[in-house]
Every structure is written in structure tokens, then in C-alpha cells.
Design a protein around this motif. Structure first.
Motif, PDB file in Angstrom:
ATOM      1  N   VAL A 102      49.545  77.855  45.312  1.00 17.04           N
ATOM      2  CA  VAL A 102      49.772  78.993  44.380  1.00 17.04           C
ATOM      3  C   VAL A 102      50.625  77.886  43.358  1.00 17.04           C
ATOM      4  CG1 VAL A 102      51.126  80.991  42.570  1.00 17.04           C
ATOM      5  CG2 VAL A 102      49.435  81.167  45.018  1.00 17.04           C
ATOM      6  N   SER A 103      51.159  77.173  44.308  1.00 22.84           N
ATOM      7  CA  SER A 103      52.889  76.633  43.153  1.00 22.84           C
ATOM      8  C   SER A 103      51.853  75.236  43.056  1.00 22.84           C
ATOM      9  CB  SER A 103      53.926  76.470  43.795  1.00 22.84           C
ATOM     10  OG  SER A 103      54.060  75.665  44.836  1.00 22.84           O
ATOM     11  N   ILE A 104      50.952  74.380  43.693  1.00 15.67           N
ATOM     12  CA  ILE A 104      50.890  73.516  43.667  1.00 15.67           C
ATOM     13  C   ILE A 104      50.726  73.279  42.268  1.00 15.67           C
ATOM     14  CG2 ILE A 104      49.412  71.039  44.320  1.00 15.67           C
ATOM     15  CD1 ILE A 104      50.608  72.115  47.207  1.00 15.67           C
ATOM     16  N   PRO A 105      48.793  73.767  41.737  1.00  8.33           N
ATOM     17  CA  PRO A 105      47.886  73.602  40.908  1.00  8.33           C
ATOM     18  C   PRO A 105      48.729  74.011  39.813  1.00  8.33           C
ATOM     19  CG  PRO A 105      47.417  74.396  42.138  1.00  8.33           C
ATOM     20  CD  PRO A 105      48.244  74.418  42.875  1.00  8.33           C
ATOM     21  N   ALA A 106      50.166  74.836  39.671  1.00  5.14           N
ATOM     22  CA  ALA A 106      51.019  75.052  38.078  1.00  5.14           C
ATOM     23  C   ALA A 106      51.969  74.119  38.527  1.00  5.14           C
ATOM     24  CB  ALA A 106      51.556  76.644  38.553  1.00  5.14           C
ATOM     25  N   MET A 107      52.450  73.907  39.278  1.00  3.84           N
ATOM     26  CA  MET A 107      53.253  72.504  38.598  1.00  3.84           C
ATOM     27  C   MET A 107      52.924  71.284  38.040  1.00  3.84           C
ATOM     28  SD  MET A 107      56.297  73.804  39.756  1.00  3.84           S
ATOM     29  CE  MET A 107      57.413  72.676  40.037  1.00  3.84           C
ATOM     30  N   LEU A 108      51.303  71.200  39.207  1.00  2.00           N
ATOM     31  CA  LEU A 108      51.168  70.082  38.739  1.00  2.00           C
ATOM     32  C   LEU A 108      50.626  69.513  37.138  1.00  2.00           C
ATOM     33  CD1 LEU A 108      49.346  66.969  39.702  1.00  2.00           C
ATOM     34  CD2 LEU A 108      46.989  68.631  39.829  1.00  2.00           C
ATOM     35  N   GLN A 109      49.931  70.866  36.589  1.00  2.00           N
ATOM     36  CA  GLN A 109      49.830  71.026  35.190  1.00  2.00           C
ATOM     37  C   GLN A 109      50.966  71.087  34.685  1.00  2.00           C
ATOM     38  OE1 GLN A 109      46.786  71.712  33.856  1.00  2.00           O
ATOM     39  NE2 GLN A 109      47.933  71.871  31.996  1.00  2.00           N
ATOM     40  N   ALA A 110      52.160  71.889  34.938  1.00  2.00           N
ATOM     41  CA  ALA A 110      53.738  72.225  33.917  1.00  2.00           C
ATOM     42  C   ALA A 110      54.511  70.493  34.711  1.00  2.00           C
ATOM     43  CB  ALA A 110      54.007  72.942  34.482  1.00  2.00           C
ATOM     44  N   ARG A 111      54.846  69.798  35.009  1.00  2.86           N
ATOM     45  CA  ARG A 111      55.384  69.277  35.182  1.00  2.86           C
ATOM     46  C   ARG A 111      55.008  67.596  35.419  1.00  2.86           C
ATOM     47  NH1 ARG A 111      59.874  70.781  39.896  1.00  2.86           N
ATOM     48  NH2 ARG A 111      61.020  73.187  38.400  1.00  2.86           N
ATOM     49  N   ILE A 112      53.219  67.709  35.820  1.00  3.10           N
ATOM     50  CA  ILE A 112      53.440  65.833  35.387  1.00  3.10           C
ATOM     51  C   ILE A 112      52.076  65.687  34.161  1.00  3.10           C
ATOM     52  CG2 ILE A 112      51.434  64.688  36.803  1.00  3.10           C
ATOM     53  CD1 ILE A 112      52.495  65.725  39.812  1.00  3.10           C
TER      54      ILE A 112
END
Length: 198
Positions: A102-112
Motif C-alpha cells: 500500500v505504501s510503496i506506490p503512494a510514497m513513490l508518487q508523493a516523494r519521488i
């Protein structure tokens, strides 16, 4: 003065007493704050997790799938036993796998991806040029596969200046947020508690 205001003022002064030195009054206020916080979040956990996601769906709505997270949750407590401690690995694996999924796609979108798109601006302003120079020089500083000498070393040195500006701004933001909290507490003491400021 309401009893709530008096209690809040007493605890605020008890916390401020740490500015003199650590004392029993400060420790008592700290322990009470921690205890109340733990109790508050425990009640929220019971109501919003156990009751709303396990008890109500299972016993009132008849949704048997709610048994799966309930069993996994109970298996987490097997960690307390040496013989059956290995059972806790199963819910931990599910928790880590689901959390990562759940968090990896969201973090990839938000932080990278968001950071990259914000760095790739058209070079039609001084701010965009400064940002480009900052990004390239900061990346050069963190590139450790080449000796930092010559032109590359100069670019990396520029990157250290950008990093120092970033750290300074971050520290200043942290200090300002703490000063804002202090101002809020002082305003509460001066106005609501003592009535010196209207």
C-alpha cells in the motif's frame, strides 16, 4: 475561571518547571500526560478497530471474513510465548507485505515523482535556474563513486552550500514551530488563567 482552565494552567506550569531543573512536579505531570494519552488512544483503538472492524461485522452483520484479521491479531500475542512465538511471524509477514504494497506506490508518487516533476521546471526564471543548480550540485555531493576534485569537486562543494541552507531552513522552521507553541501557552496563561491580557 473554569476547573478545566485551572487544571490546564497547573499542568502547563508543572511542565514549565523543567526549565529550572528536573523535579518531581515535572515528572508527575509528564507521567499523567503519558498515562492519559495511552488511555485515550487505547479507547480509540478499541472502538475503531476491535468493535467496528471485528465485533460489529462478525456478530451483527454476519460477515465471517472478519474472522481472518481477528485470528491474525490474536496470533500476534503468541509472541509472548517461547513455544508458540513462531506463529507471530505469519501476521507480521502479512502486515509488512500489505503495508509495503500500500505504501510503496503512494510514497513513490508523493516523494519521488512529485519531487522530480517539481524539479523539472522550464528555465524561464531565476528561481528555476537556482533550483536546477541546487539539484545537480546536491546530487554531485552524494555521488561517492568518483573523487571530488577539479570541476566535479567544485560542483559538489556548491552542493554542500545548498545542503547547509536546507538544514538551516529546516532548523529555523523547527525552532519557529516550538516558539509558536510557547507563545500559545504564554497567551493561555496570561489571558485565560491570569486575565492580564484581554
Amino acid at each position: 475561571m473554569s476547573p478545566e482552565t485551572l487544571v490546564a494552567a497547573v499542568f502547563t506550569l508543572a511542565i514549565f518547571s523543567f526549565l529550572y531543573r528536573e523535579n518531581p512536579i515535572y515528572r508527575a505531570a509528564e507521567h499523567i500526560l503519558v498515562g492519559i494519552s495511552v488511555g485515550y488512544y487505547l479507547v480509540i483503538l478499541v472502538e475503531e478497530t476491535i468493535l467496528s472492524k471485528v465485533v460489529n461485522p462478525l456478530f451483527y452483520d454476519g460477515r465471517m471474513l472478519s474472522l481472518i484479521p481477528a485470528i491474525l491479531g490474536i496470533m500476534m500475542f503468541s509472541r509472548l510465548s517461547r513455544k508458540s512465538g513462531w506463529l507471530a511471524r505469519i501476521p507480521l509477514a502479512v502486515l509488512i507485505g500489505a503495508g509495503a504494497g500500500v505504501s510503496i506506490p503512494a510514497m513513490l508518487q508523493a516523494r519521488i515523482l512529485k519531487q522530480m516533476s517539481a524539479s523539472m521546471l522550464p528555465l524561464n526564471s531565476i528561481g528555476a535556474v537556482v533550483m536546477l543548480v541546487g539539484v545537480i550540485s546536491s546530487l554531485a555531493y552524494f555521488y561517492f563513486s568518483r573523487e571530488k576534485s577539479g570541476l566535479f569537486g567544485g560542483v559538489a562543494r556548491v552542493g554542500t552550500y545548498f545542503l547547509m541552507v536546507f538544514f538551516g531552513a529546516t532548523f529555523g522552521y523547527t525552532v519557529m514551530s516550538r516558539v509558536t507553541l510557547l507563545i500559545g501557552r504564554m497567551e493561555f496563561l496570561m489571558s485565560d488563567f491570569l486575565g492580564l491580557v484581554k
